[in-house]
Structures are given as structure tokens and as C-alpha cells.
Design a protein around this motif. Sequence first.
Motif, mmCIF file in Angstrom:
data_model
loop_
_atom_site.group_PDB
_atom_site.id
_atom_site.type_symbol
_atom_site.label_atom_id
_atom_site.label_comp_id
_atom_site.label_asym_id
_atom_site.label_seq_id
_atom_site.Cartn_x
_atom_site.Cartn_y
_atom_site.Cartn_z
ATOM 1 N N THR A 176 -4.217 41.892 -9.449
ATOM 2 C CA THR A 176 -4.166 43.315 -9.783
ATOM 3 C C THR A 176 -4.995 44.106 -8.773
ATOM 4 O O THR A 176 -6.128 43.747 -8.464
ATOM 5 C CB THR A 176 -4.708 43.565 -11.208
ATOM 6 O OG1 THR A 176 -3.894 42.841 -12.129
ATOM 7 C CG2 THR A 176 -4.680 45.034 -11.556
ATOM 8 N N SER A 230 0.386 54.128 -3.449
ATOM 9 C CA SER A 230 1.055 52.931 -2.932
ATOM 10 C C SER A 230 0.224 52.378 -1.794
ATOM 11 O O SER A 230 -0.568 53.096 -1.169
ATOM 12 C CB SER A 230 2.478 53.255 -2.465
ATOM 13 O OG SER A 230 2.446 54.168 -1.401
ATOM 14 N N GLN A 288 3.816 48.904 -1.675
ATOM 15 C CA GLN A 288 3.689 48.427 -3.048
ATOM 16 C C GLN A 288 3.147 49.570 -3.910
ATOM 17 O O GLN A 288 2.083 50.121 -3.616
ATOM 18 C CB GLN A 288 2.707 47.246 -3.115
ATOM 19 C CG GLN A 288 3.052 46.107 -2.196
ATOM 20 C CD GLN A 288 4.267 45.351 -2.669
ATOM 21 O OE1 GLN A 288 4.498 45.204 -3.856
ATOM 22 N NE2 GLN A 288 5.048 44.859 -1.734
ATOM 23 N N ILE A 294 1.200 51.217 -6.774
ATOM 24 C CA ILE A 294 0.021 50.833 -7.555
ATOM 25 C C ILE A 294 -0.250 51.928 -8.584
ATOM 26 O O ILE A 294 -0.997 52.871 -8.349
ATOM 27 C CB ILE A 294 -1.222 50.625 -6.657
ATOM 28 C CG1 ILE A 294 -0.944 49.642 -5.534
ATOM 29 C CG2 ILE A 294 -2.428 50.198 -7.501
ATOM 30 C CD1 ILE A 294 -0.624 48.230 -5.990
ATOM 31 N N THR A 297 -4.247 51.291 -11.232
ATOM 32 C CA THR A 297 -4.221 49.837 -11.135
ATOM 33 C C THR A 297 -2.777 49.362 -11.273
ATOM 34 O O THR A 297 -1.980 49.990 -11.963
ATOM 35 C CB THR A 297 -5.082 49.164 -12.226
ATOM 36 O OG1 THR A 297 -4.595 49.563 -13.496
ATOM 37 C CG2 THR A 297 -6.539 49.535 -12.094
ATOM 38 N N ARG A 345 -0.023 45.701 -10.270
ATOM 39 C CA ARG A 345 0.195 44.394 -9.655
ATOM 40 C C ARG A 345 1.360 44.516 -8.691
ATOM 41 O O ARG A 345 2.462 44.862 -9.110
ATOM 42 C CB ARG A 345 0.504 43.385 -10.746
ATOM 43 C CG ARG A 345 0.374 42.005 -10.292
ATOM 44 C CD ARG A 345 -0.504 41.199 -11.228
ATOM 45 N NE ARG A 345 -0.581 39.897 -10.621
ATOM 46 C CZ ARG A 345 -0.301 38.790 -11.225
ATOM 47 N NH1 ARG A 345 -0.001 38.788 -12.496
ATOM 48 N NH2 ARG A 345 -0.361 37.664 -10.583
ATOM 49 N N PRO A 346 1.147 44.252 -7.406
ATOM 50 C CA PRO A 346 2.236 44.352 -6.431
ATOM 51 C C PRO A 346 3.399 43.449 -6.817
ATOM 52 O O PRO A 346 3.200 42.362 -7.341
ATOM 53 C CB PRO A 346 1.610 43.893 -5.117
ATOM 54 C CG PRO A 346 0.145 43.930 -5.337
ATOM 55 C CD PRO A 346 -0.091 43.796 -6.808
#
Length: 152
Positions: free
Chosen positions: A56, A77, A87, A89, A106, A108-109
Motif C-alpha cells: 500500500t 497517481s 498508478q 493512489i 492511500t 494499492r497499485p
Amino acid sequence: MSVRPQLVRPPLLRSALATAVGAALFLLAAPALPASAGTSDAVTVGPVGRIAEDGTVTLSGTYRCTDSTGPVFVSSSVSQSSPLVRQSIGGTRAVCDGVEHSWVNTGRPGSEDLEPGQAHVEATLMELSPVGGLPLPRFHAAAQQDITLTKS
């Protein structure tokens, strides 16, 4: 004598088609229009992000916005190995009261794991503004910054 078939469209069908095409073009062009955000609207990205044991990622920064007619969010991102792969976020609901606030996202990619080290973050302060009954994006501010990802 050769007879070529012709496509005949009744006037009502042509009118409906033209209206649909015009509406689609309007919706596609709407997000590209300049934002009418206040001049004091801003978003920043903190210089350090954190990666937890489970992968995370936590990013943070500050934002300020002065007015809104719809819900406003701070999205973020991160990219690391390739600038073409970003990614997402998380996202945080923003309060537009003219005061500077902190944001923390927060997430998780999805497609690749991130490693400690250099990364590039983009944060956007965006409103879902009601236009003709549709929530269209209105961008208040955006920031990009190189950061350091560390294990937490």
C-alpha cells in the motif's frame, strides 16, 4: 441504364443524428475548456511517499480551493519505471473554504509493484460540476513532483 441505390434519410432522422453528434462533441470538448477556478486554488505534493509491507502506497500534500458547486476531490497517481504507466493512489474529498488543508491518499497499485526510490507523482484538485444535469470535471489545480518512496 444503371441505377445506383441511394440512401435516403428522412429529415427527422438527419436532425436527430445531427443533434446526437453535436451533443457528443460538446461533452467531449467540455473537460478541455479552461477551468474557471479561483486564482488562489492550489495543490501540492509532499516530497516523500511511503510503501507499507503489503504494498500500500501513501502520498500526501496540501490543497486550497475557494468555491465549488459540486463535490471536489484530490486525486493522485504515481509512476516509477515508465512515465507512461501511472498508478492511481486513492482520492480524498476536499473542502473548498479558502483555507489550506492537508490531503493523504492511500492505495494499492494495480499493474506493478512500486519499490523504494525515486518516483513521479501527479495530484489534481478536481470538481464534479453539474452542467445541464451531468457531472462534468472542472479542474481547480494540478501539480507534478518527483518524490522519494520509502518503506514504512
